[in-house]
Design a protein around this motif. Structure first.
Motif, PDB file in Angstrom:
ATOM      1  N   ALA A 341       0.836  -1.205   0.000  1.00 56.45           N
ATOM      2  CA  ALA A 341       0.000   0.000   0.000  1.00 56.45           C
ATOM      3  C   ALA A 341       0.870   1.254   0.000  1.00 56.45           C
ATOM      4  N   ALA A 342       1.920   1.258   0.823  1.00 56.95           N
ATOM      5  CA  ALA A 342       2.829   2.414   0.868  1.00 56.95           C
ATOM      6  C   ALA A 342       3.550   2.588  -0.460  1.00 56.95           C
ATOM      7  N   LEU A 343       3.913   1.492  -1.092  1.00 53.62           N
ATOM      8  CA  LEU A 343       4.559   1.559  -2.404  1.00 53.62           C
ATOM      9  C   LEU A 343       3.622   2.170  -3.440  1.00 53.62           C
ATOM     10  N   ALA A 344       2.355   1.725  -3.427  1.00 52.57           N
ATOM     11  CA  ALA A 344       1.379   2.257  -4.390  1.00 52.57           C
ATOM     12  C   ALA A 344       1.200   3.755  -4.199  1.00 52.57           C
ATOM     13  N   LYS A 345       1.069   4.185  -2.958  1.00 54.24           N
ATOM     14  CA  LYS A 345       0.901   5.612  -2.679  1.00 54.24           C
ATOM     15  C   LYS A 345       2.124   6.404  -3.127  1.00 54.24           C
ATOM     16  N   GLY A 346       3.310   5.889  -2.823  1.00 52.26           N
ATOM     17  CA  GLY A 346       4.533   6.566  -3.224  1.00 52.26           C
ATOM     18  C   GLY A 346       4.696   6.625  -4.727  1.00 52.26           C
ATOM     19  N   LEU A 347       4.333   5.546  -5.418  1.00 54.59           N
ATOM     20  CA  LEU A 347       4.436   5.516  -6.874  1.00 54.59           C
ATOM     21  C   LEU A 347       3.453   6.495  -7.507  1.00 54.59           C
ATOM     22  N   ALA A 348       2.251   6.572  -6.942  1.00 57.74           N
ATOM     23  CA  ALA A 348       1.264   7.531  -7.456  1.00 57.74           C
ATOM     24  C   ALA A 348       1.783   8.956  -7.312  1.00 57.74           C
ATOM     25  N   GLU A 349       2.463   9.235  -6.203  1.00 60.16           N
ATOM     26  CA  GLU A 349       3.032  10.568  -6.006  1.00 60.16           C
ATOM     27  C   GLU A 349       4.138  10.865  -7.014  1.00 60.16           C
ATOM     28  N   LYS A 350       4.732   9.806  -7.561  1.00 60.34           N
ATOM     29  CA  LYS A 350       5.752   9.967  -8.600  1.00 60.34           C
ATOM     30  C   LYS A 350       5.146  10.035  -9.997  1.00 60.34           C
ATOM     31  N   GLY A 351       3.803   9.964 -10.087  1.00 62.67           N
ATOM     32  CA  GLY A 351       3.127  10.091 -11.369  1.00 62.67           C
ATOM     33  C   GLY A 351       2.692   8.807 -12.023  1.00 62.67           C
ATOM     34  N   VAL A 352       2.874   7.670 -11.353  1.00 65.33           N
ATOM     35  CA  VAL A 352       2.426   6.398 -11.928  1.00 65.33           C
ATOM     36  C   VAL A 352       0.903   6.338 -11.892  1.00 65.33           C
ATOM     37  N   ARG A 353       0.307   5.982 -13.021  1.00 65.28           N
ATOM     38  CA  ARG A 353      -1.157   5.914 -13.122  1.00 65.28           C
ATOM     39  C   ARG A 353      -1.662   4.548 -13.588  1.00 65.28           C
ATOM     40  N   ARG A 354      -0.748   3.649 -13.985  1.00 63.36           N
ATOM     41  CA  ARG A 354      -1.160   2.317 -14.444  1.00 63.36           C
ATOM     42  C   ARG A 354      -0.645   1.271 -13.455  1.00 63.36           C
ATOM     43  N   PHE A 355      -1.587   0.556 -12.832  1.00 64.87           N
ATOM     44  CA  PHE A 355      -1.246  -0.429 -11.809  1.00 64.87           C
ATOM     45  C   PHE A 355      -1.881  -1.777 -12.140  1.00 64.87           C
ATOM     46  N   VAL A 356      -1.067  -2.823 -12.162  1.00 67.23           N
ATOM     47  CA  VAL A 356      -1.558  -4.204 -12.242  1.00 67.23           C
ATOM     48  C   VAL A 356      -1.304  -4.824 -10.874  1.00 67.23           C
ATOM     49  N   ILE A 357      -2.365  -5.302 -10.224  1.00 70.32           N
ATOM     50  CA  ILE A 357      -2.273  -5.794  -8.854  1.00 70.32           C
ATOM     51  C   ILE A 357      -2.688  -7.264  -8.814  1.00 70.32           C
ATOM     52  N   ALA A 358      -1.862  -8.107  -8.202  1.00 66.28           N
ATOM     53  CA  ALA A 358      -2.166  -9.541  -8.099  1.00 66.28           C
ATOM     54  C   ALA A 358      -2.458  -9.899  -6.651  1.00 66.28           C
ATOM     55  N   GLY A 359      -3.660 -10.426  -6.420  1.00 64.70           N
ATOM     56  CA  GLY A 359      -4.066 -10.851  -5.081  1.00 64.70           C
ATOM     57  C   GLY A 359      -5.208 -10.020  -4.539  1.00 64.70           C
ATOM     58  N   GLY A 360      -6.202 -10.681  -3.954  1.00 63.63           N
ATOM     59  CA  GLY A 360      -7.369  -9.973  -3.439  1.00 63.63           C
ATOM     60  C   GLY A 360      -7.043  -9.037  -2.288  1.00 63.63           C
ATOM     61  N   GLU A 361      -6.301  -9.533  -1.291  1.00 63.69           N
ATOM     62  CA  GLU A 361      -5.935  -8.691  -0.155  1.00 63.69           C
ATOM     63  C   GLU A 361      -5.031  -7.544  -0.610  1.00 63.69           C
ATOM     64  N   THR A 362      -4.109  -7.861  -1.511  1.00 67.13           N
ATOM     65  CA  THR A 362      -3.199  -6.838  -2.039  1.00 67.13           C
ATOM     66  C   THR A 362      -3.969  -5.765  -2.795  1.00 67.13           C
ATOM     67  N   SER A 363      -4.928  -6.179  -3.611  1.00 65.49           N
ATOM     68  CA  SER A 363      -5.731  -5.217  -4.371  1.00 65.49           C
ATOM     69  C   SER A 363      -6.490  -4.287  -3.439  1.00 65.49           C
ATOM     70  N   GLY A 364      -7.039  -4.853  -2.375  1.00 66.07           N
ATOM     71  CA  GLY A 364      -7.760  -4.026  -1.416  1.00 66.07           C
ATOM     72  C   GLY A 364      -6.858  -2.999  -0.769  1.00 66.07           C
ATOM     73  N   ALA A 365      -5.643  -3.409  -0.425  1.00 65.56           N
ATOM     74  CA  ALA A 365      -4.700  -2.480   0.199  1.00 65.56           C
ATOM     75  C   ALA A 365      -4.312  -1.357  -0.757  1.00 65.56           C
ATOM     76  N   VAL A 366      -4.129  -1.699  -2.028  1.00 67.03           N
ATOM     77  CA  VAL A 366      -3.686  -0.694  -3.006  1.00 67.03           C
ATOM     78  C   VAL A 366      -4.783   0.322  -3.302  1.00 67.03           C
ATOM     79  N   VAL A 367      -5.983  -0.134  -3.599  1.00 63.51           N
ATOM     80  CA  VAL A 367      -7.028   0.834  -3.954  1.00 63.51           C
ATOM     81  C   VAL A 367      -7.388   1.718  -2.764  1.00 63.51           C
ATOM     82  N   SER A 368      -7.271   1.171  -1.556  1.00 66.18           N
ATOM     83  CA  SER A 368      -7.500   1.997  -0.370  1.00 66.18           C
ATOM     84  C   SER A 368      -6.406   3.057  -0.243  1.00 66.18           C
ATOM     85  N   ALA A 369      -5.160   2.668  -0.493  1.00 64.28           N
ATOM     86  CA  ALA A 369      -4.050   3.617  -0.405  1.00 64.28           C
ATOM     87  C   ALA A 369      -4.171   4.720  -1.454  1.00 64.28           C
ATOM     88  N   LEU A 370      -4.740   4.382  -2.604  1.00 63.60           N
ATOM     89  CA  LEU A 370      -4.900   5.360  -3.683  1.00 63.60           C
ATOM     90  C   LEU A 370      -6.188   6.176  -3.528  1.00 63.60           C
TER      91      LEU A 370
END
Length: 419
Positions: A341-370
């Motif tokens: 989740a922290a990685l996704a948030k940090g990457l978004a702050e760097k301008g990343v807009r395309r994310f491929v996420i593998a795993g249900g729990e992982t996906s939940g953590a990422v979309v919440s962080a974003l």
């Protein structure tokens, strides 16, 4: 809204939204409980993270979602769980289904996780993954919900105080009228939950037709195949084509993988052979979480200037077991989720807009962080996995993949689809 859906994880929600969209229903997926007015859609899928939380919490969250959906017009409720029936003897499928039946004042529902397109079939109440019984598949070693009994009548029977029956393939293959008759016969015997056999998509279409009057349907995304036609027959929705292409967001793309399924491990290996990849070291993460995440972000920032990259915590069962033994199962999982989740948030702050996420729990953590609140559903990338575009001022192109879904080259295919 016609169909209100409650999914017990985020990738399962996109799987269901994908099925409904492909069959002509305008579908919106919300991340967690919706905020504000209901979306203008035929179907709304509320994505929860309730698969592995305590059963009482899963029930409370699911009931809240059900009440919101009904208050906003939903005429039928769908409870979505994984096509491998991921659960434990304590729940959460049985407790949630029972609570929803009580909420709706209903006394009967079905349970059908079949998804033939992805190799999940049910025969005589036994769930198969490809040619193997569920209990012989890689799911027997799942770190959170090991599935060691393929007999779904028995599995669900351990999760509910009510009787569980079976609609066998002999009835299913005769079509919708015979399936509806089987429902009536089971209800007359005092059975509250019915496992329904299905081995091909035609079976699912007939099950959907037979279930048009049920207030509650439970299952995987496959059993939703037949529902849109019910609503067209009732003149509730017009005939439509499938999903439209989504607006591109451009920029670099990243793969974040937390799933430890056999399919995902193969995808990680295939992608890492051709692209930059970096594993998350759980020992370093436990010692210095902030420093470990910062180092991965710095690496990604440099790497993404020349192409896509992968950061993964995916590992074989023996390595996962070793980490869980050292830190505890829940702490180990939370540690990885927080890092991704922290990685996704940090990457978004760097301008990343395309994310491929593998795993249900992982996906939940990422979309919440974003801070993603809802998703527009686009074309299918692989069975059960659509391209998605977040609503809001910061728009992200997302592919949320259940661990076992997708072919060997899924990561590269998904990044291409999200460009």
């Amino acid at each position: 809204m016609i169909l209100g859906c409650i999914a017990d994880d985020f990738t399962g929600a996109t799987d269901l939204a994908n099925t409904l969209t492909r069959r002509g229903m305008h579908t919106v997926q919300t991340i967690g409980m919706p905020k504000g007015a209901a979306p203008d859609a035929d179907a709304v899928v509320v994505a929860l993270k309730s698969r592995t939380i305590p059963a009482a919490e899963a029930v409370a969250q699911s009931l809240a979602a059900c009440r919101w959906l009904r208050a906003n017009g939903a005429k039928q409720i769908f409870f979505k769980y994984c096509s491998t029936f991921d659960s434990t003897d304590d729940g959460n499928i049985g407790p949630v289904a029972d609570a929803l039946l009580d909420e709706l004042g209903a006394d009967f529902t079905i349970a059908c996780p079949a998804f033939p397109e992805n190799g999940r079939t049910i025969y005589l109440g036994h769930l198969f993954v490809g040619g193997d019984l569920l209990s012989d598949s890689s799911m027997k070693n799942h770190p959170l919900t090991p599935m060691r009994d393929a007999n779904l009548v028995r599995v669900l029977g351990r999760q509910t105080p009510h009787r569980v029956g079976l609609v066998p393939y002999k009835a299913v293959k005769q079509g919708a009228p015979a399936i509806a008759e089987a429902y009536s016969a089971l209800k007359a015997q005092g059975i509250r939950h019915a496992i329904v056999d299905a081995v091909e998509d035609k079976d699912l279409e007939n099950i959907g037709a037979a279930s048009s009057a049920l207030p509650l349907i439970t299952g995987g995304s496959g059993v939703a195949i037949g529902l849109p036609q019910n609503y067209r027959t009732a003149r509730l929705i017009p005939k439509r084509e499938g999903a439209s292409a989504l607006h591109g967001v451009g920029g670099p793309g990243i793969v974040l993988s937390g799933s430890c399924s056999a399919a995902t491990l193969g995808q990680v290996e295939r992608f890492a052979a051709k692209h930059a990849a970096r594993a998350i070291d759980p020992l370093a993460l436990a010692r210095e979480p902030e420093k470990t995440v910062a180092a991965l972000l710095a690496w990604a920032g440099e790497t993404l200037t020349s192409g896509p990259a992968l950061i993964y915590a995916s590992a074989p069962p023996d390595k996962v077991a070793a980490v869980q033994a050292q830190f505890g199962r829940e702490k180990a999982g939370e540690m990885i989720e927080h890092a991704i989740a922290a990685l996704a948030k940090g990457l978004a702050e760097k301008g990343v807009r395309r994310f491929v996420i593998a795993g249900g729990e992982t996906s939940g953590a990422v979309v919440s962080a974003l801070n993603v609140e809802a998703l527009e559903i686009g074309p299918q990338i692989a069975p059960g996995v659509p391209a998605c575009l977040s609503y809001g001022s910061a728009r992200y192109a997302l592919a949320l993949k259940s661990g076992n879904f997708g072919g060997p080259d899924f990561f590269a295919e998904a990044l291409e689809a999200l460009s």
